[in-house]
Structure formats: C-alpha cells, structure tokens
Scaffold this motif. Structure first.
Motif: not given
Length: 157
Positions: A9, A114, A134-137, A139, A142
């Motif tokens: 993000l 993103v 924040e890392e959203v790898t 998820q 997204y």
C-alpha cells in the motif's frame, strides 16, 4: 517466464513528484480463475493480452505470459471481458536499482493506491521509499482480477 513481485500500500502521493513516467491503463479480464487469469490491457496507445498462473504460497512468484496486440484487438476483446473493468494511472519511480510501479485506481476502486516491485529473486533486498506502506503481497483481494469483481469501495460496507 516467471514473475517475482511484491506489493505494498502507498501512504502518500509524494511518489508523483518522483515519477519519471506515467500511463493511463484500462484493463479487463477474459478469465479471473486464479489458476489462469487472462487479462486484456490498453496502456497508452498499445494493447496487450496476458495470461498469469497461480501464485506460490507467499504470493510472490507466478508464471506470466504477455504479448502485444493491436489497439483495435484490445478494444474489441475488452467488450468480451467479464464485468468490472479496471481503470488506473500507473506511475513509475526509480528506487535504487529497481523501479516501483504505483497504481492509482479510479472508478469503483477510487482511493486505492498500490505499489509493486519486480525482483530477480524472491528474497532480493531493495530500497523502500518513505511513501511505501504495509506489504500486501499474496493478499488476493489486492489482485486486479479480484478488484474487478470486488472493488475497493465495497470493502468499507
């Protein structure tokens, strides 16, 4: 070809001042099955078709195949896509030896920003700009294919 990518993000719009390039992207999905997503994209005045395989458990690695197609073919294929076209502006920013692609979404995904970075190996180190959040790898919500079906603005409801 393998795609190794991490996703984050974004906490501010200061990346816009650092961008060396930006393009409007409109894309749709002929298939959103996570095992083989098929995407049609118009980026500027170019068309592309892309097939992506299922991600590894961490969400960092998956097979990807992409070919440039004519703009006319891309426009026609967009008409055949599943409901939920993605509309976004992509900014490209240098950070050390890497390039971050920052997507600012419009339409039903308005408010979502993103950043993605492609790596040559899964545990490669990279410079983290101050606007990286924040890392959203991994998820799935997204993934663009999922944002087309369950847009960001519906998450709050």
């Amino acid at each position: 070809m393998l795609e190794i990518e991490r996703k984050f993000l974004v906490t501010s719009d200061s990346y816009k001042k650092e961008a060396f390039k930006n393009n409007r992207i409109v894309q749709g999905f002929l298939n959103t099955n996570p095992e083989r997503t098929v995407r049609v994209r118009i980026k500027g005045d170019q068309g592309f078709i892309t097939v992506k395989g299922i991600s590894n458990e961490a969400g960092t690695i998956r097979k990807e195949w992409e070919k440039e197609i004519t703009l006319e073919d891309a426009e026609m294929l967009l008409e055949l896509c599943e409901e939920g076209v993605i509309d976004k502006m992509r900014y490209e920013v240098n950070a050390g030896n890497h390039i971050f692609e920052i997507d600012e979404f419009f339409g039903k995904n308005l408010g979502l920003v993103v950043a993605e970075i492609e790596l040559s190996e899964e545990n490669e180190t990279f410079l983290k700009p101050s606007w990286l959040g924040e890392e959203v790898t991994g998820q799935v919500k997204y993934y663009n294919s999922q944002l087309s079906k369950n847009p960001y603005q519906l998450w709050k409801k």
